[in-house]
Enzyme design. Structure first.
Site: not given
Ligand code: F6R
Length: 613
Positions: A2, A27, A75, A101-102, A485, A489, A492, A508, A608
């Protein structure tokens, strides 16, 4: 998650709020809204969807006249993305408007009490209790500041709040605890925002609010208070970077721009700290005595930053001979870690506000471990809470998927490794000098890796291979950490199911998933282990997989004998090779996502900065 903005000034507030929100969309971007204190009181317009929907709804802000306002891009945490759950939230009596925000952790308990007093709620959010709680105290005290103070005392959790009061036109109150908030000093106008780019067009003078701080401001004045309610002075800091750093600058996406910014980000991070052939980390103090007492290093982080930590394990153990473990910050404090004075906990975070990472840092401090944070955002919660900080100078990273922050985090671990190795004497002088010189050359080598030919080749492979449902990344030693990584990528931003495995581990279990057409991306740049990875490629090819191999130029001819497609990178000092290897993988995900029609910079369900646990 947010983003919030607030404005009090002489210009129309709504277009400024919309512009600010456009810089904060990274955000969160599932809904947006603004509230302007206009001729008829507090006017709110909000909607589910991207900011563009709010722009259309408000006719670029023209429908909300007024010179004071607050805005929000969301968000979702509590309640699905919907018009009703979008911010700002008005109190039941319409007296108070809030953007937040929070997370308010005790919102259910507060909500029950407010409902018992006859208060009605319109949304499923935790934020609506804040507007109603402030309104409750305002009805009692008729004092806006006092009402906010009393309400804030009862809130548990994290919050950056922007608050308006119908009966106090012209005044905005902002409060911060565990979520970022900056204040911007203008001429006849003042601002608040979750992040600098939102207000950089209007002012370069900012103050970072600390936890518990409150700012009460109008167009012409601001008073800051600390957590105890005492007035405090905040010295404006001047932002020196340009807004263009947070704009696309001709690139179709922030992610592509940020991939290409990596040489500069690495130069800015490394070069000031490499002087006369030595690593010079003036900003921290790790004396030899202290280092000799360190028995274990933990690197705690989330997501890609954790994968930097996975590489850090190889780097620090090789150079400093101190047992090192990368740990997921979200698991760390629940795993009863054994910490103490002889433990160094390295915290890695781009945003500096990831809730799990902050919690891991606090746990490390609580148990008396030394803490050193590697952070990109100046003045962020993690930077403030750690004993020592080394900043990555990546500049603002806007694309949700990290690229240049990842690379600079890794480069700081190299610096740290060489710095500690010198103090401990765990590397020969000559090896140390060679490594330091090689590190100085790294930004140029990354630039050499980003050639148009190589990127075009990666794009070509991505356009041929984008349709795979399952992808496996395999590699050995540091290559296995790079695979983590590369795989993240791809998931996402391209929404492709992908897994990363140490190449030797495939047989295995997971090899049972390999069938005709499965794509295997094999990273094979560690020369001593190259033949072993080639054997693993043969095993998956025998079961029908298509193999894209990433290797170094000197090994290309060998790789071509086994793999279907080969991408190469220059061979450099083995300690720093992972910094080149990741680049084609970033580009591969980017072009795969494009080919699949995905929103590269704003992938679904993500944001983000992740300020929830
Ligand atoms: C992936 C990505 C995330 C972050 C993670 C930690 O591309 O960006 O996995 O690395 O959320 O974020 P920070 O570094 O801000 O703590």
């Amino acid at each position: 998650m947010c983003g919030i903005v607030g404005y009090a000034g002489h210009q129309e507030a709504a277009p400024i709020l919309l512009d600010g929100l456009s810089k904060l969309e990274y955000r969160g971007y599932d809904s947006a809204g603004i509230c302007v204190q206009g001729p008829w009181g507090l006017e709110v317009m909000k909607t589910k969807g991207r900011l563009q929907a709010l722009r259309e709804l408000t006719r670029e802000g023209a429908k909300l006249p007024g010179v004071v306002g607050i805005g929000h891009t969301r968000w979702a945490t509590h309640g699905a993305p919907s018009d009703r759950n979008s911010h700002p939230h008005l109190s039941d009596d319409g007296a108070i408007a809030v953007v937040h925000n929070g997370i308010i952790e005790n919102y259910l308990e507060l909500k029950e009490r407010l409902i018992a007093r006859g208060c009605r709620f319109q949304s499923d959010t935790d934020t609506e209790v804040v507007s109603n709680l402030i309104a409750h105290y305002y009805a009692k005290t008729r004092d806006f500041l006092e009402a906010v103070r009393q309400a804030v005392r009862r809130l548990e959790g994290s919050f950056a709040l922007g608050i308006l009061c119908r009966e106090n036109p012209g005044t905005v109150i902002a409060v911060k605890k565990d979520s970022p908030l900056i204040f911007g000093f203008g001429q006849g106008e003042n601002f608040i925002a979750s992040d600098v780019p939102a207000i950089l067009k209007y002012t370069r003078k900012v103050a970072y609010l600390d936890d518990g701080d409150m700012a009460v401001f109008t167009a012409h004045a601001v008073t800051f208070y600390n957590a105890l309610g005492d007035p405090i002075k905040k010295k404006p800091e001047t932002i020196t970077w340009e807004l263009s750093a947070a704009e696309r600058g001709g690139f179709p996406h922030f992610m592509l721009k940020e991939i290409f910014e990596q040489p500069k980000a690495l130069r800015d991070t490394l070069h000031p700290r490499l002087q006369e052939g030595q690593v010079c980390l003036d900003e921290i103090s790790l004396p030899e005595d202290y280092l000799r007492g360190i028995r274990r290093i933990y690197i705690a982080a989330c997501g890609s930053a954790y994968y930097v930590g996975c590489l850090g394990k190889y780097i620090l153990e090789k150079t400093c001979r101190i047992p090192t473990e990368a740990v997921l910050a979200s698991e760390f404090r629940y795993a009863s870690p054994v910490l103490g004075k002889d433990t160094l906990v390295i915290i890695v975070s781009q945003s500096g506000e990831t809730a799990d990472t902050l919690a891991a840092l606090r746990e490390a401090r609580r148990q008396g471990a030394g803490t050193l944070a590697i952070v990109n955002v100046v003045g962020s919660a993690i930077a403030k809470a750690a004993d020592q900080v080394i900043y990555t100078w990546a500049g603002p990273e806007i694309a949700v998927a990290t690229t240049k922050a990842y690379s600079t985090q890794l480069s700081v671990l190299y610096l740290l490794a060489l710095h500690m190795a010198r103090a401990l004497g765990t590397m020969e002088e000559e090896a140390l000098s060679q490594a330091t010189a090689a590190l100085e050359a790294l930004p140029d080598q990354v630039a050499d890796t980003l050639t148009p030919e190589r990127i075009a080749q990666v794009q070509h492979y991505a356009s041929a291979l984008f349709d795979n449902h399952d992808v496996f990344f395999i590699g050995r030693n540091v290559d296995s950490a790079t695979c983590l990584e590369g795989s993240l990528k791809l998931k996402e931003i391209a929404y492709v199911h992908s897994e990363a495995y140490a190449a030797g581990e495939l047989k295995h279990g997971p090899i049972s998933l390999i069938e005709r057409g499965t794509l295997v991306v094999a990273v094979a740049t560690v020369a001593e282990l190259f033949d072993k990875t080639m054997s693993n490629i043969k095993e998956v090819k025998a079961r029908g997989a298509d193999v894209l191999c990433l290797t170094t130029q000197d090994l290309a001819a060998e790789a071509e004998k086994t793999a279907d497609f080969v991408i190469t990178v220059p061979r450099i000092h083995p300690l720093f090779q992972p910094s080149l290897n990741v680049i084609p993988l970033q580009a591969f995900s980017y072009y795969t996502a494009l080919a699949r029609g995905c929103d590269v910079d704003k992938p679904r369900n993500l944001a983000k900065s992740v300020t929830v646990e």
